[in-house]
Design a protein around this motif. Structure first.
Motif, PDB file in Angstrom:
ATOM      1  N   PHE A 270      -4.038 -15.821  65.631  1.00 47.33           N
ATOM      2  CA  PHE A 270      -4.093 -16.271  64.238  1.00 47.33           C
ATOM      3  C   PHE A 270      -3.346 -15.303  63.328  1.00 47.33           C
ATOM      4  O   PHE A 270      -2.553 -15.719  62.479  1.00 47.33           O
ATOM      5  N   ALA A 271      -3.610 -14.010  63.488  1.00 45.85           N
ATOM      6  CA  ALA A 271      -2.957 -12.999  62.651  1.00 45.85           C
ATOM      7  C   ALA A 271      -1.448 -13.066  62.817  1.00 45.85           C
ATOM      8  O   ALA A 271      -0.689 -12.995  61.833  1.00 45.85           O
ATOM      9  N   ALA A 272      -0.989 -13.191  64.059  1.00 43.07           N
ATOM     10  CA  ALA A 272       0.455 -13.279  64.309  1.00 43.07           C
ATOM     11  C   ALA A 272       1.038 -14.542  63.682  1.00 43.07           C
ATOM     12  O   ALA A 272       2.150 -14.521  63.137  1.00 43.07           O
ATOM     13  N   ALA A 273       0.285 -15.626  63.711  1.00 43.91           N
ATOM     14  CA  ALA A 273       0.779 -16.895  63.165  1.00 43.91           C
ATOM     15  C   ALA A 273       0.933 -16.824  61.653  1.00 43.91           C
ATOM     16  O   ALA A 273       1.978 -17.206  61.106  1.00 43.91           O
ATOM     17  N   VAL A 274      -0.085 -16.324  60.930  1.00 42.49           N
ATOM     18  CA  VAL A 274       0.030 -16.293  59.464  1.00 42.49           C
ATOM     19  C   VAL A 274       1.097 -15.291  59.029  1.00 42.49           C
ATOM     20  O   VAL A 274       1.777 -15.502  58.015  1.00 42.49           O
ATOM     21  N   SER A 275       1.267 -14.205  59.794  1.00 37.97           N
ATOM     22  CA  SER A 275       2.318 -13.247  59.453  1.00 37.97           C
ATOM     23  C   SER A 275       3.696 -13.840  59.698  1.00 37.97           C
ATOM     24  O   SER A 275       4.622 -13.658  58.894  1.00 37.97           O
ATOM     25  N   ALA A 276       3.853 -14.550  60.805  1.00 35.26           N
ATOM     26  CA  ALA A 276       5.143 -15.166  61.096  1.00 35.26           C
ATOM     27  C   ALA A 276       5.507 -16.207  60.045  1.00 35.26           C
ATOM     28  O   ALA A 276       6.664 -16.310  59.612  1.00 35.26           O
ATOM     29  N   VAL A 277       4.512 -16.985  59.597  1.00 33.30           N
ATOM     30  CA  VAL A 277       4.761 -17.976  58.552  1.00 33.30           C
ATOM     31  C   VAL A 277       5.147 -17.280  57.249  1.00 33.30           C
ATOM     32  O   VAL A 277       6.072 -17.699  56.549  1.00 33.30           O
ATOM     33  N   ARG A 278       4.447 -16.200  56.917  1.00 31.99           N
ATOM     34  CA  ARG A 278       4.764 -15.467  55.682  1.00 31.99           C
ATOM     35  C   ARG A 278       6.193 -14.941  55.700  1.00 31.99           C
ATOM     36  O   ARG A 278       6.891 -14.929  54.684  1.00 31.99           O
TER      37      ARG A 278
END
Length: 447
Positions: A270-278
Motif C-alpha cells: 500500500f505504501a509503495a502504491a500511494v507513493s508511486a501514484v504521488r
C-alpha cells in the motif's frame, strides 16, 4: 520535569497570549500534565489543549509558543507516550493533516497565499466575493470586515505554528535513526513527510537521507518501513513540484517497485502504491493494490498497521480506505478498466455501512467531487463508467436501500435516489424486484 523544559514554560508570558477562550494562562498546566505517568491525566491534558490552543483544528496566538516545550519534552526518553507528542505536533503544524493528502505540503504556495491575503488588493477581492447580495451589503459591512481580519489572523497563526514545528525536523530525524521504539520511529517518519524545505537548497531535504536509510536497512519493522516509504513519496513529490528536480528519484522508483511486489506485506505494498501514484510513476499493479484495499478492508491485516491501543498507522489516522480513495482520485479510471470491476463486484459482499462508504468513494471516482448545484443529472449525459457505477448501486439488494442512506448518497451527486425503484427506472432497469436473492439474508446478518 526537565529544568530546560520548565524554563521554556517560564520564559513565556502566557497571560499576554490568547487562545480560543481568552488568555492562555491555563496552557502551562495543560502542558505539564503531558508528563504525568497516568494515562488519564495525559488524555485530559490533550483534550484541554485540543480545546484551547487547537480548537476545531484552529491555531491561535498561543499555539506556536507551546511548540518549543513540546519539542523539548519529546527529546527526553523519560517522557511517556512520545509518539502521541509527535502526532500532536503534526496536528498543530497542519490542522488536519489528512486534508493535505494525497499531495503533501506545498509550503511555497502556502506562504504565497498568506502574503496574498495581507496585500492591499486582496481586501477588494474578499469584499467582492462577500458582496454578491447588493441588498445585504450595508448590513454585512461589519461582518465582512471581521471575517477578513479573522482570516488574516488565523493565516498568520497557522504559518507560525507550522514554522515552530518545522524547527523540530532535526529532532524527528534523530528519533527516526536512533530510537528503538517502533511507534516513535514510525511517527518520526510521518512527521518528516510534511516539511519538504523550500527550493533546491531547503535544509529539510536532509530528511530524505534519513528516510532512505530506513529503506536500506534489512529486517525493518513493517510500520516504520511503510511510513518511511510514504514520507519519501510526499517529500520527493513536493520537491519535484517546486523546482523540477528530485535527487535520487530513479533509485526511489526502483525501490517502490521492489516494495510493490506481491511477496511483500500488504501494508508495505500500500505504501509503495500511494507513493508511486504521488510521484506519477505508478504501474497497473499499484492501482490494483489500492483497488483491493477499497474492496476488502481485511487486505491489510490490523496486526501490520496497529502497534498499540492508542495509535496505529500514522498517515490519514490509519484510514487506509480513505487514503486509497484519495490517491485513486488523482488517476483516470479509464486507463485501468479492471479497477471498476473490482470495486463494483465488491458491493454485494459488504455490510451496509461498508457498502455506503464504498459508494461515496466510487461515486467520486466516477463523477468527481460533489456538485454544488442541485440540478438533476440527465441519464443521457452519463459516460460508461458513470453508468456502470449507478447501475451497480441500483441493482443492490433491497437491504442496502432500506432507510435513506444510499439514496441520500446518490442524490448528493444529483442521481435520483428517493427509492430503489426510482433509481432503477432512471437507469432503465425493471422495477419492483427486491433483489434479495434466495438466501434470505437479513439486515442484521449483513452488518
Amino acid at each position: 520535569m526537565d529544568p530546560a523544559a520548565q524554563r521554556l514554560l517560564d520564559s513565556v508570558n502566557w497571560a499576554s497570549l490568547h487562545h480560543a477562550y481568552g488568555e492562555a494562562t491555563d496552557v502551562p498546566d495543560n502542558l505539564r500534565a503531558l508528563l504525568s505517568p497516568k494515562t488519564s491525566d495525559r488524555s485530559n491534558a490533550y483534550e484541554a489543549l485540543s480545546s484551547n490552543i487547537f480548537h476545531q483544528a484552529t491555531r491561535y496566538e498561543a499555539t506556536a509558543y507551546a511548540v518549543p516545550y513540546l519539542l523539548k519534552i519529546l527529546e527526553n526518553p523519560a517522557t511517556p507516550a512520545r509518539a502521541s507528542v509527535i502526532n500532536y505536533l503534526v496536528d498543530l503544524a497542519l490542522g488536519i493533516p489528512s486534508t493535505f493528502l494525497p499531495h503533501g505540503v506545498n509550503i511555497i504556495a502556502w506562504r504565497q497565499w498568506t502574503e496574498k491575503i495581507y496585500a492591499p488588493g486582496y481586501e477588494a477581492e474578499y469584499y467582492a466575493e462577500h458582496d454578491k447580495d447588493e441588498n445585504q451589503r450595508k448590513m454585512r459591512e461589519y461582518v465582512r470586515h471581521v471575517g477578513l481580519e479573522r482570516q488574516r489572523r488565523y493565516a498568520k497563526h497557522e504559518l507560525a505554528a507550522y514554522d515552530a514545528v518545522c524547527a523540530g525536523v532535526p529532532l524527528f530525524q534523530k528519533l527516526l535513526e536512533e530510537e528503538e521504539d517502533v511507534e516513535i520511529r514510525a511517527f518520526a517518519a510521518y512527521a518528516l513527510a510534511w516539511f519538504p524545505g523550500e527550493g533546491a537548497g531547503g535544509r529539510n531535504r536532509s530528511s530524505a537521507g534519513a528516510l532512505q536509510r530506513v529503506l536500506d536497512r534489512e529486517g525493518e519493522d513493517i510500520l516504520v518501513l511503510s511510513s518511511a516509504i510514504i514520507a519519501l513519496g510526499l517529500l520527493n513529490g513536493c520537491w519535484k513540484d517546486a523546482d523540477g528536480v528530485s535527487d535520487g528519484m530513479g533509485n526511489l522508483i526502483s525501490r517502490l517497485r521492489e516494495y510493490g511486489a506481491s511477496t511483500r506485506p500488504s501494508l508495505v505494498r500500500f505504501a509503495a502504491a500511494v507513493s508511486a501514484v504521488r510521484l506519477l510513476h505508478h504501474r497497473p499493479e499499484d492501482v490494483s493494490v489500492l483497488a483491493c484495499i477499497l474492496a476488502d478492508r481485511s487486505f491489510v491485516p490490523k496486526s501490520d498497521s496497529q502497534k498499540s491501543n492508542d495509535l496505529g498507522f500514522p498517515f490519514h489516522e490509519g484510514d487506509l480506505f480513505q487514503y486509497s480513495g484519495k490517491a485513486m482520485n488523482t488517476l483516470n479510471l479509464g486507463d485501468y478498466p479492471g479497477v471498476m470491476s473490482t470495486l463494483l463486484d465488491a458491493f454485494p459482499r459488504l455490510g451496509r455501512v461498508e457498502a455506503f462508504e464504498l459508494a461515496e468513494v466510487e461515486l467520486e471516482l466516477a463523477f468527481g467531487p460533489r456538485p454544488e448545484d442541485e440540478d438533476g443529472r440527465q441519464v443521457e449525459s452519463l459516460n460508461e463508467i458513470q453508468r456502470r457505477t449507478v447501475t451497480a448501486l441500483a441493482e443492490l439488494a433491497m437491504k442496502y436501500w432500506r432507510g435513506a442512506v444510499l439514496g441520500d448518497i446518490l442524490e448528493e451527486w444529483n442521481i435520483p435516489g428517493g427509492s430503489r425503484d426510482e433509481c432503477r427506472k432512471y437507469m432503465g432497469l425493471p422495477v419492483g424486484d427486491t433483489g434479495e436473492g434466495s438466501d434470505g439474508e437479513s439486515d442484521e446478518e449483513s452488518e
